[in-house]
Design an enzyme around this catalytic site. Sequence first.
Site, PDB file in Angstrom:
ATOM      1  N   ASP A 198       0.800  -1.146   0.017  1.00 50.65           N
ATOM      2  CA  ASP A 198       0.060  -0.135   0.018  1.00 50.65           C
ATOM      3  C   ASP A 198       0.766   1.352  -0.131  1.00 50.65           C
ATOM      4  OD1 ASP A 198       0.945  -0.710   2.639  1.00 50.65           O
ATOM      5  OD2 ASP A 198      -1.021  -0.878   3.273  1.00 50.65           O
ATOM      6  N   ASN A 239      -7.941  -3.559  14.242  1.00 46.68           N
ATOM      7  CA  ASN A 239      -9.396  -3.844  13.856  1.00 46.68           C
ATOM      8  C   ASN A 239      -9.502  -4.712  12.686  1.00 46.68           C
ATOM      9  OD1 ASN A 239      -8.416  -2.501  11.564  1.00 46.68           O
ATOM     10  ND2 ASN A 239      -9.766  -0.933  11.185  1.00 46.68           N
ATOM     11  N   HIS A 264      -7.490  -5.230  10.253  1.00 44.79           N
ATOM     12  CA  HIS A 264      -7.292  -4.976   8.636  1.00 44.79           C
ATOM     13  C   HIS A 264      -5.870  -5.590   8.036  1.00 44.79           C
ATOM     14  CE1 HIS A 264      -5.188  -0.622   9.396  1.00 44.79           C
ATOM     15  NE2 HIS A 264      -4.345  -1.719   9.358  1.00 44.79           N
ATOM     16  N   GLU A 275     -10.197  -2.246   5.055  1.00 46.47           N
ATOM     17  CA  GLU A 275     -10.737  -2.255   6.297  1.00 46.47           C
ATOM     18  C   GLU A 275     -12.021  -2.886   6.524  1.00 46.47           C
ATOM     19  OE1 GLU A 275      -9.479  -0.358   8.307  1.00 46.47           O
ATOM     20  OE2 GLU A 275      -8.193   1.361   7.437  1.00 46.47           O
TER      21      GLU A 275
END
Length: 241
Positions: free
Chosen positions: A67, A136, A138, A143
Amino acid sequence: MRIYRAKDEQDLARKAANIMSAQIIMKPDCVLGLATGASPVGLYNQLVEWYRKGDLDFSCVRTVNLDEYKGMAPDSPQSYHMFMWEHLFSRVNIRPERVFLPDGLAPDSNTECLRYNAVITGLGGIDMQLLGIGVNGHIGFNEPGEEFAKEVHCVKLTESTKQANQKYFPDGRMPDYAYTMGIKSIMQAKRILLIAKGEKKAKALAASLQGPITPEIPASILQLHNDLTVVADDDALSLMR
Ligand code: F6R
């Protein structure tokens, strides 16, 4: 799925670096999918140490990163380009023309996603994908709620992810969007190496590896990968049954 328990940070770095080194030794022109963030720093340091000792050769290795922030110049201190050059690329004999990341400054997001997908495909796919995991759940910047079927795409970052990464943006100006390999791109890698340290990751790790497979916990899809290796410390593994 194989899970290796690391006794401390150094052990985690060495175990993960051993697995990645084996990949490089077995296939010197392998394609490594790489990650940024706090988790892989020790692993990169260990690879650099072994390279300096003459035990590793990166001259034929190719890399694709997961990313990059949208709007981020490659020479900006917070860019993932810069992170990779600082922690790994400038310290080993990898060829600059063989390392690939999304272009944060690309004028058109859709074109950039297509271009980066084509880069991954053109390399013949990823031999080993390194992943960290977000609090979370990810992976990359996929997400919670993201479709599993996506390849490279542009995402709006969640508040949870922004908070976790805020420390890298002392001026408070964190980008709102990022380019990321999608879950489909990640799952197409031949091997996956997931690393996690610290109790902050315990909930996400247990939910991902032992909970239901759901887009609400993006990393839960990794249960379906046929060559997943996890290296984690006691704190990160503390909520595993
Ligand atoms: C980084 C990335 C992220 C991180 C994750 C964990 O390229 O894609 O998914 O792996 O946010 O970050 P750290 O390791 O900083 O806890």
